[in-house]
Design a protein around this motif. Structure first.
Motif, mmCIF file in Angstrom:
data_model
loop_
_atom_site.group_PDB
_atom_site.id
_atom_site.type_symbol
_atom_site.label_atom_id
_atom_site.label_comp_id
_atom_site.label_asym_id
_atom_site.label_seq_id
_atom_site.Cartn_x
_atom_site.Cartn_y
_atom_site.Cartn_z
ATOM 1 N N ASN A 191 0.818 -1.232 0.000
ATOM 2 C CA ASN A 191 0.000 0.000 0.000
ATOM 3 C C ASN A 191 0.844 1.270 0.000
ATOM 4 O O ASN A 191 0.301 2.365 -0.080
ATOM 5 C CB ASN A 191 -0.896 0.041 1.250
ATOM 6 C CG ASN A 191 -2.014 -0.991 1.226
ATOM 7 O OD1 ASN A 191 -2.087 -1.803 0.303
ATOM 8 N ND2 ASN A 191 -2.861 -0.969 2.262
ATOM 9 N N LEU A 192 2.142 1.136 0.134
ATOM 10 C CA LEU A 192 2.991 2.337 0.247
ATOM 11 C C LEU A 192 2.854 3.210 -1.001
ATOM 12 O O LEU A 192 2.895 2.713 -2.131
ATOM 13 C CB LEU A 192 4.470 1.942 0.423
ATOM 14 C CG LEU A 192 4.902 1.541 1.839
ATOM 15 C CD1 LEU A 192 6.242 0.812 1.803
ATOM 16 C CD2 LEU A 192 4.980 2.769 2.741
ATOM 17 N N LEU A 193 2.712 4.526 -0.765
ATOM 18 C CA LEU A 193 2.701 5.506 -1.870
ATOM 19 C C LEU A 193 4.135 5.929 -2.186
ATOM 20 O O LEU A 193 4.456 6.274 -3.332
ATOM 21 C CB LEU A 193 1.906 6.747 -1.455
ATOM 22 C CG LEU A 193 0.434 6.545 -1.080
ATOM 23 C CD1 LEU A 193 -0.140 7.856 -0.571
ATOM 24 C CD2 LEU A 193 -0.355 6.028 -2.275
ATOM 25 N N ALA A 194 4.972 5.932 -1.155
ATOM 26 C CA ALA A 194 6.367 6.366 -1.329
ATOM 27 C C ALA A 194 7.215 5.666 -0.278
ATOM 28 O O ALA A 194 6.730 5.373 0.830
ATOM 29 C CB ALA A 194 6.483 7.878 -1.169
ATOM 30 N N ALA A 195 8.466 5.405 -0.634
ATOM 31 C CA ALA A 195 9.414 4.814 0.326
ATOM 32 C C ALA A 195 10.791 5.366 -0.004
ATOM 33 O O ALA A 195 11.108 5.613 -1.187
ATOM 34 C CB ALA A 195 9.406 3.293 0.226
ATOM 35 N N GLY A 196 11.572 5.598 1.040
ATOM 36 C CA GLY A 196 12.887 6.158 0.767
ATOM 37 C C GLY A 196 13.806 6.076 1.957
ATOM 38 O O GLY A 196 13.406 5.636 3.044
ATOM 39 N N ILE A 248 22.981 11.040 0.595
ATOM 40 C CA ILE A 248 22.171 10.792 -0.603
ATOM 41 C C ILE A 248 20.773 10.340 -0.204
ATOM 42 O O ILE A 248 20.599 9.493 0.671
ATOM 43 C CB ILE A 248 22.876 9.765 -1.534
ATOM 44 C CG1 ILE A 248 22.048 9.496 -2.775
ATOM 45 C CG2 ILE A 248 23.236 8.499 -0.808
ATOM 46 C CD1 ILE A 248 22.812 8.781 -3.870
ATOM 47 N N LEU A 249 19.774 10.946 -0.825
ATOM 48 C CA LEU A 249 18.365 10.605 -0.611
ATOM 49 C C LEU A 249 17.936 9.697 -1.756
ATOM 50 O O LEU A 249 18.137 10.055 -2.936
ATOM 51 C CB LEU A 249 17.510 11.883 -0.607
ATOM 52 C CG LEU A 249 16.017 11.769 -0.269
ATOM 53 C CD1 LEU A 249 15.497 13.112 0.254
ATOM 54 C CD2 LEU A 249 15.168 11.347 -1.455
ATOM 55 N N VAL A 250 17.418 8.521 -1.428
ATOM 56 C CA VAL A 250 16.956 7.579 -2.458
ATOM 57 C C VAL A 250 15.457 7.396 -2.255
ATOM 58 O O VAL A 250 15.011 7.179 -1.123
ATOM 59 C CB VAL A 250 17.693 6.227 -2.351
ATOM 60 C CG1 VAL A 250 17.077 5.183 -3.287
ATOM 61 C CG2 VAL A 250 19.175 6.414 -2.692
ATOM 62 N N LEU A 251 14.677 7.535 -3.316
ATOM 63 C CA LEU A 251 13.210 7.590 -3.186
ATOM 64 C C LEU A 251 12.534 6.867 -4.335
ATOM 65 O O LEU A 251 12.998 6.907 -5.486
ATOM 66 C CB LEU A 251 12.759 9.060 -3.215
ATOM 67 C CG LEU A 251 11.244 9.296 -3.186
ATOM 68 C CD1 LEU A 251 10.703 9.143 -1.772
ATOM 69 C CD2 LEU A 251 10.870 10.662 -3.719
ATOM 70 N N THR A 252 11.404 6.219 -4.028
ATOM 71 C CA THR A 252 10.503 5.753 -5.080
ATOM 72 C C THR A 252 9.099 6.198 -4.734
ATOM 73 O O THR A 252 8.720 6.209 -3.544
ATOM 74 C CB THR A 252 10.543 4.224 -5.262
ATOM 75 O OG1 THR A 252 9.651 3.879 -6.339
ATOM 76 C CG2 THR A 252 10.111 3.474 -4.003
ATOM 77 N N ILE A 253 8.325 6.616 -5.750
ATOM 78 C CA ILE A 253 6.907 6.889 -5.555
ATOM 79 C C ILE A 253 6.105 5.910 -6.403
ATOM 80 O O ILE A 253 4.968 6.170 -6.788
ATOM 81 C CB ILE A 253 6.531 8.349 -5.896
ATOM 82 C CG1 ILE A 253 6.918 8.690 -7.334
ATOM 83 C CG2 ILE A 253 7.154 9.316 -4.907
ATOM 84 C CD1 ILE A 253 6.363 10.041 -7.804
ATOM 85 N N GLY A 254 6.773 4.801 -6.760
ATOM 86 C CA GLY A 254 6.080 3.737 -7.504
ATOM 87 C C GLY A 254 6.368 3.751 -8.987
ATOM 88 O O GLY A 254 5.796 2.951 -9.736
ATOM 89 N N ASP A 255 7.260 4.676 -9.439
ATOM 90 C CA ASP A 255 7.588 4.624 -10.889
ATOM 91 C C ASP A 255 9.102 4.687 -11.053
ATOM 92 O O ASP A 255 9.641 5.485 -11.819
ATOM 93 C CB ASP A 255 6.911 5.781 -11.639
ATOM 94 C CG ASP A 255 7.516 7.129 -11.272
ATOM 95 O OD1 ASP A 255 7.289 8.099 -12.025
ATOM 96 O OD2 ASP A 255 8.245 7.181 -10.262
ATOM 97 N N GLY A 256 9.787 3.801 -10.324
ATOM 98 C CA GLY A 256 11.250 3.746 -10.432
ATOM 99 C C GLY A 256 11.912 4.353 -9.198
ATOM 100 O O GLY A 256 11.239 4.907 -8.313
#
Ligand code: AHG
Ligand code: MN
Ligand code: MN
Ligand code: MN
Length: 349
Positions: free
Chosen positions: A172-177, A186-194
């Motif tokens: 269900n996560l919308l974003a994870a990082g 360094i900030l690493v993030l996904t919002i579900g498109d890579g």
């Protein structure tokens, strides 16, 4: 699409450009983008605190005793937790926050819209902080599972609502990082498109895009397990680790071991170089040490979004519905080849 050609040598592709710019218009809710931007500010503050810990006597234990995990809190565990909580409250878009350092999830009264549920590990790898070894922060963002009730006159009802909203499966996560505080921040993030990486430019004080759609190698040559627990592992895990060391199985070149004891650092290296990070269950802790909500699920979403896998050894981490906020699960995460090979041992058992 990769960022457009720069209009000028002075154009900086910052995290906020990525969040609020044209590429994400229509795909990323600006309310969610506001939460993510506030998280990046919290992590800049934590980076500064971590970098100056020795100077401003912020190393060592907080003297607050044990947290809900049974760990002795470090000063920077407490400070990072305060920084993260304040930034999330002040952005006005957060409904509930759940932290490794808080026994219960907290309903946020300052919410004006958005109502997002944010789970976080404010300082990951804190046992390393006094030695100046890489540490990190990990976060995940959900939509509410049900209406967030924050009724100061009814704490039981509020707590029950917070727990329901926080105990959602990783899928269900919308974003994870995460943010890695190391030789670079360094900030690493996904919002579900890579998966995207943003490196903090200390001269400007902004995260700038440096990794556009990270893909984890299909197969690596590094494994990251704490082999000090070898005697406590089950036979399947031990057979797996034993097999990685047999030259005859790997064209004469066995795997290399790398383990720094900070999940964020070990994971980031695995994401970029390939291989596997594992924290198995053992005789002392059947479900291992890592927490599902704010360590295993966000890292598994990032791994999957980069073409990797996140498994407990028997099931997909992101399918697990938490029953407790601080629930622990075994974690095996990284390149598909290594995780599938691991599962060929653990699923047979
Ligand atoms: P935290 O510092 O947030 O409590 O997490 C520590 C975790 C993780 O960062 C790391 O991979 C693992 O603990 C190391 O555990 P061991 O020291 O048992 O190997
Ligand atoms: Mn801890
Ligand atoms: Mn952690
Ligand atoms: Mn932590």
């Amino acid at each position: 699409a990769a960022p457009k050609a720069r209009k000028s040598e002075y154009e900086l592709y910052t995290f906020n450009t990525w969040l609020f710019g044209e590429e994400r218009r229509g795909t990323l809710d600006t309310e969610l983008a506001t939460v993510l931007s506030s998280i990046s500010v919290a992590c800049k503050q934590i980076a500064a605190a971590v970098g100056r810990a020795g100077i401003s006597s912020l190393t060592g234990v907080a003297g607050t005793g044990e947290n809900v995990q049974g760990e002795e809190q470090k000063k920077l565990d407490v400070i990072s937790n305060d920084i993260f909580s304040l930034c999330l409250r002040n952005c006005g878009r957060t409904g509930v926050i759940a932290s490794e350092e808080e026994e219960n999830p907290i309903g946020v009264e300052e919410t004006t819209s958005g109502n997002y549920i944010v789970v976080f590990d404010p300082l990951d790898g804190s046992s390393n902080i006094d030695a100046g070894i890489s540490v990190g922060s990990i976060f995940g963002v959900y939509s509410p599972a049900e209406e967030c009730i924050v009724d100061m006159d009814d704490p039981e009802k509020t707590l029950a609502s917070c727990i329901t909203n926080v105990c959602q499966p990783g899928k269900n996560l919308l974003a994870a990082g995460y943010v890695l505080y190391s030789s670079c921040t360094i900030l690493v993030l996904t919002i579900g498109d890579g998966v995207y990486g943003f490196t903090l430019d200390p001269y400007v004080g902004e995260f700038v895009l440096t990794h556009d759609r990270i893909q984890i190698p299909e197969k690596g040559k590094i494994y990251a397990f704490n082999e000090g627990n070898y005697e406590l592992w089950d036979d399947a895990t031990r057979s797996y680790i034993d097999s990685l060391k047999k030259p005859e199985l790997w064209d004469g070149k066995p795997y290399s071991a790398r383990y720094i004891g900070s999940l964020v650092g070990d994971f980031h290296r695995t994401l970029l170089y390939g291989g596997i990070y594992g924290y198995p269950g053992d005789k002392k802790n059947a479900n291992g040490k890592l927490r599902l909500l704010y360590e295993c699920a966000p890292m598994s979403m990032i791994a999957e979004q980069a073409g990797g896998l996140g498994s407990t050894g028997t099931e997909r981490v992101m399918d697990i519905v938490p029953t407790k906020v601080h629930q622990r699960v075994p974690l095996f995460v990284g390149s598909p080849a290594e995780v599938r090979y691991l599962e060929s041992f653990t699923k047979k058992a």
